[in-house]
Design an enzyme around this catalytic site. Sequence first.
Site, PDB file in Angstrom:
ATOM      1  N   PHE A  42      77.262 -22.677  21.965  1.00  0.00           N
ATOM      2  CA  PHE A  42      76.994 -24.091  21.750  1.00  0.00           C
ATOM      3  C   PHE A  42      75.539 -24.263  21.314  1.00  0.00           C
ATOM      4  O   PHE A  42      74.649 -23.603  21.868  1.00  0.00           O
ATOM      5  CB  PHE A  42      77.230 -24.861  23.043  1.00  0.00           C
ATOM      6  N   HIS A  83      78.803 -19.296  29.283  1.00  0.00           N
ATOM      7  CA  HIS A  83      79.771 -19.902  28.382  1.00  0.00           C
ATOM      8  C   HIS A  83      79.946 -19.096  27.087  1.00  0.00           C
ATOM      9  O   HIS A  83      80.600 -19.569  26.158  1.00  0.00           O
ATOM     10  CB  HIS A  83      79.348 -21.334  28.049  1.00  0.00           C
ATOM     11  N   HIS A 131      85.693 -17.930  28.633  1.00  0.00           N
ATOM     12  CA  HIS A 131      85.047 -18.248  29.904  1.00  0.00           C
ATOM     13  C   HIS A 131      85.808 -19.333  30.653  1.00  0.00           C
ATOM     14  O   HIS A 131      86.583 -20.098  30.075  1.00  0.00           O
ATOM     15  CB  HIS A 131      83.597 -18.685  29.685  1.00  0.00           C
ATOM     16  N   ASP A 149      85.125 -22.606  32.943  1.00  0.00           N
ATOM     17  CA  ASP A 149      84.180 -23.609  33.434  1.00  0.00           C
ATOM     18  C   ASP A 149      84.459 -23.891  34.904  1.00  0.00           C
ATOM     19  O   ASP A 149      85.619 -23.985  35.323  1.00  0.00           O
ATOM     20  CB  ASP A 149      84.338 -24.920  32.673  1.00  0.00           C
ATOM     21  N   HIS A 152      79.900 -27.452  36.262  1.00  0.00           N
ATOM     22  CA  HIS A 152      79.490 -27.638  34.860  1.00  0.00           C
ATOM     23  C   HIS A 152      79.499 -29.111  34.469  1.00  0.00           C
ATOM     24  O   HIS A 152      78.678 -29.544  33.655  1.00  0.00           O
ATOM     25  CB  HIS A 152      80.425 -26.830  33.967  1.00  0.00           C
ATOM     26  N   HIS A 166      86.689 -33.370  30.057  1.00  0.00           N
ATOM     27  CA  HIS A 166      86.175 -32.691  31.249  1.00  0.00           C
ATOM     28  C   HIS A 166      86.264 -33.606  32.478  1.00  0.00           C
ATOM     29  O   HIS A 166      86.520 -33.128  33.590  1.00  0.00           O
ATOM     30  CB  HIS A 166      84.727 -32.248  31.030  1.00  0.00           C
ATOM     31  N   GLU A 215      88.090 -21.658  27.983  1.00  0.00           N
ATOM     32  CA  GLU A 215      87.691 -22.009  26.620  1.00  0.00           C
ATOM     33  C   GLU A 215      87.339 -20.744  25.845  1.00  0.00           C
ATOM     34  O   GLU A 215      87.103 -19.684  26.415  1.00  0.00           O
ATOM     35  CB  GLU A 215      86.487 -22.959  26.653  1.00  0.00           C
TER      36      GLU A 215
END
Length: 209
Positions: free
Chosen positions: A18, A48, A52, A54, A58, A160, A172
């Site tokens: 990201f 991440h 992974h 979450d 997070h 989320h 993800e």
Amino acid sequence: MPRLWDISPPVQEGAPVFPGDTPYRQQWAAQIAPGCPVNVSTLTLSPHVGAHADAPLHYDPQGVPVGALDLEPYLGRCRVIHAIGRGPLVTWDDLAHAVQDLPARVLVRTYERAPVDRWDPQLAAYAPQTLERLADLGVRLVGIDTASIDPAESKTLDSHQVIRRRGLRVLENLVLDAVPEGDYELIALPLKLMAADASPVRAVLRSLP
């Protein structure tokens, strides 16, 4: 013999993250040489990177860290559903053809070929209403082959927040390119990182008997 599908992207220098997140880096703390019998590396990475899980931490300041999560959602029967080319949000209509008798885990494929070597700002994400309906059907874990269940530019993280409120777990950055639609056994255990907001997983699918 059961067949295995490795649904984890490679984790190496250059693996996409990201924007603003910590990229993967590896340095050698020791290398085999006269007087040193081993190679030992030092890794720097965001949890991440790659496939992974979450943790609630997070997306919830009071959330549980990944090392304290129950492992049961990450292991067991799952369904892979194809929604290739759908987006920017995966809607219920995209999944409706494959929701009969859903198991507790659902993985959605949106890419024809996952971009494992580059960041995709146009990634497909779940519509929040889709997650609500999956939770209503007893789904406990959702996964996707993109970097987030929310659009990349989202600041509210509506999907989320749905999984926070409904107690779902999430995977993800999966790679589902070679996986036909259908049911499998999922094995994707997070590491026991007792203060972390996420954990890399080595995610695999195994054919069912």
